[in-house]
Enzyme design. Structure first.
Site, PDB file in Angstrom:
ATOM      1  N   ALA A 254       0.822  -1.212   0.000  1.00 25.13           N
ATOM      2  CA  ALA A 254       0.000   0.000   0.000  1.00 25.13           C
ATOM      3  C   ALA A 254       0.854   1.259   0.000  1.00 25.13           C
ATOM      4  CB  ALA A 254      -0.945  -0.008   1.201  1.00 25.13           C
ATOM      5  N   ASP A 256       3.870   1.660  -1.165  1.00 24.86           N
ATOM      6  CA  ASP A 256       4.508   1.856  -2.477  1.00 24.86           C
ATOM      7  C   ASP A 256       3.498   2.368  -3.495  1.00 24.86           C
ATOM      8  OD1 ASP A 256       6.717   0.753  -1.229  1.00 24.86           O
ATOM      9  OD2 ASP A 256       6.087  -1.271  -1.792  1.00 24.86           O
TER      10      ASP A 256
HETATM   11  O1  CKP Z   1       5.630  -0.559   2.509  1.00 24.21           O
HETATM   12  P1  CKP Z   1       4.978  -1.482   1.556  1.00 24.21           P
HETATM   13  O2  CKP Z   1       3.974  -2.409   2.183  1.00 24.21           O
HETATM   14  O3  CKP Z   1       4.390  -0.739   0.389  1.00 24.21           O
HETATM   15  O4  CKP Z   1       6.188  -2.340   0.994  1.00 24.21           O
HETATM   16  C1  CKP Z   1       6.029  -3.658   0.543  1.00 24.21           C
HETATM   17  C2  CKP Z   1       7.320  -4.181  -0.006  1.00 24.21           C
HETATM   18  O5  CKP Z   1      10.142  -4.563  -0.380  1.00 24.21           O
HETATM   19  C3  CKP Z   1       7.184  -5.652  -0.346  1.00 24.21           C
HETATM   20  O6  CKP Z   1       7.007  -5.828  -1.739  1.00 24.21           O
HETATM   21  C4  CKP Z   1       8.466  -6.239   0.193  1.00 24.21           C
HETATM   22  O7  CKP Z   1       9.132  -7.035  -0.704  1.00 24.21           O
HETATM   23  C5  CKP Z   1       9.319  -5.062   0.634  1.00 24.21           C
HETATM   24  O8  CKP Z   1       8.372  -4.068   0.941  1.00 24.21           O
HETATM   25  C6  CKP Z   1      10.216  -5.477   1.775  1.00 24.21           C
HETATM   26  O9  CKP Z   1      11.387  -5.703   1.507  1.00 24.21           O
HETATM   27  O10 CKP Z   1       9.720  -5.576   2.905  1.00 24.21           O
HETATM   28 MG    MG Z   2       6.071   1.128   3.099  1.00 24.20          MG
END
Ligand code: CKP
Ligand code: MG
Length: 311
Positions: A254, A256
């Site tokens: 969410a 991103d």
């Molecule tokens: O902050 P968000 O929930 O938008 O981020 C999700 C991403 O890169 C997810 O795709 C995951 O692979 C990551 O954050 C992470 O490394 O935690």
């Molecule tokens: Mg985030």
């Protein structure tokens, strides 16, 4: 010219519909905060490039194929023959609680270094986006992220920095030591309320952190409030927009999506409130569908859950 350059680690996410300890089928997906942002922008028709290292095997190939299929420019990606692509396991524990576990130490993505970024940055872009995950990956990745942010800022490329604190990767103290100095080079800071003190003084409240960031030259501080929408602080004061009400099925990605929506609005020349509206609209698409980025809209789909608000 490229609209966006973003730098990070793309992961293979293996999703389990129930508890991991119980076994059962896993499905394979692309994950990674910065690649999620690149996909969000590409879906909306912007020219987005993602740079990072991926393994020189089937998993690296999978990452690249997914990104290319979404129209993300991967020309600057390096294949690392010695290291694996990082993995992330996601298990659904209850309807609205899912948990993430990383297997990413020593990954190809974590071996990112300054040299990987010289050519991509020299090629230019209207915006550079990074999240706080990238400098958390390793010492060389921290140096690369720091170099990229400073170099972009010095050459007049606006930088967007999403704090994206990950407790599984580093402590709050280490995150602050790296991210707080870097934040002063950013034009846009994206954070949730509990992340603001990682780019300012320890224990700074929202107003103190914002005042500090604006004084250091940040143009907009975006504070994500989940179901309560988001606030944007600028030198002109603070604006709030409510969230788009949807049934949340999966909140990963969410943040991103929110960032992609804001940056899309910036690239389209929208004013601050309309950028925020597009940001919360993309956030709503992300939480209303499964997967970190799969549910993000194409431009002609923006009105599907938002009416005219994001148009
Ligand atoms: O902050 P968000 O929930 O938008 O981020 C999700 C991403 O890169 C997810 O795709 C995951 O692979 C990551 O954050 C992470 O490394 O935690
Ligand atoms: Mg985030």
């Amino acid at each position: 010219e490229r609209d966006l350059l973003t730098v990070g680690e793309a992961l293979v996410s293996l999703r389990s519909p129930g508890p991991l300890a119980a076994g059962g089928p896993l499905t394979m997906h692309l994950a990674g905060a910065e690649s999620n942002v690149a996909i969000g922008l590409a879906r909306l028709g912007h020219r987005a490039a993602w740079v990072g290292r991926v393994s020189d095997d089937e998993l690296g190939e999978f990452v690249l194929r997914q990104l290319r299929a979404e129209g993300v420019d991967t020309a600057g990606v390096r294949r690392d023959p010695d290291r694996p692509t990082g993995l992330m396991f996601l298990e659904r524990r209850t309807a609205d609680v899912s948990r993430v576990r990383y297997h990413r130490a020593g990954s190809a993505g974590a071996a990112l270094c300054v040299d990987d970024l010289r050519a991509p940055l020299a090629a230019g872009a209207r915006l550079l986006h990074l999240s706080g995950i990238t400098p958390a990956l390793s010492d060389s990745a921290r140096d690369a992220a720091t170099w990229a942010v400073r170099t972009a800022a010095e050459s007049g490329i606006p930088v967007c920095l999403d704090v994206n604190y990950r407790a599984g990767l580093w402590s709050r103290e280490r995150a602050r030591a790296t991210l707080a100095p870097l934040a002063g080079c950013a034009s846009v800071i994206v954070a949730s309320t509990d992340e603001l003190d990682l780019v300012a003084e320890p224990d700074a409240d929202e107003n103190a952190a914002v005042a500090d960031l604006l004084r250091r030259g940040v143009r907009a501080v975006l504070v994500k409030l989940g179901a309560d929408g988001a606030r944007a602080h600028t030198a002109d004061g603070v604006r709030h927009v409510p969230a788009v009400p949807v049934t949340a099925v999966d909140t990963v990605g969410a943040g991103d999506a929110f960032t992609a929506g804001y940056l899309s609005g910036y690239l389209d020349g929208l004013d601050l409130v309309d950028r925020l509206r597009r940001a919360v609209a993309l956030g709503a698409f992300a939480v209303a569908g499964h997967g970190d980025w799969e549910g993000l809209p194409r431009r002609d789909e923006l009105s599907l859950i938002t009416g005219s608000a994001a148009g």
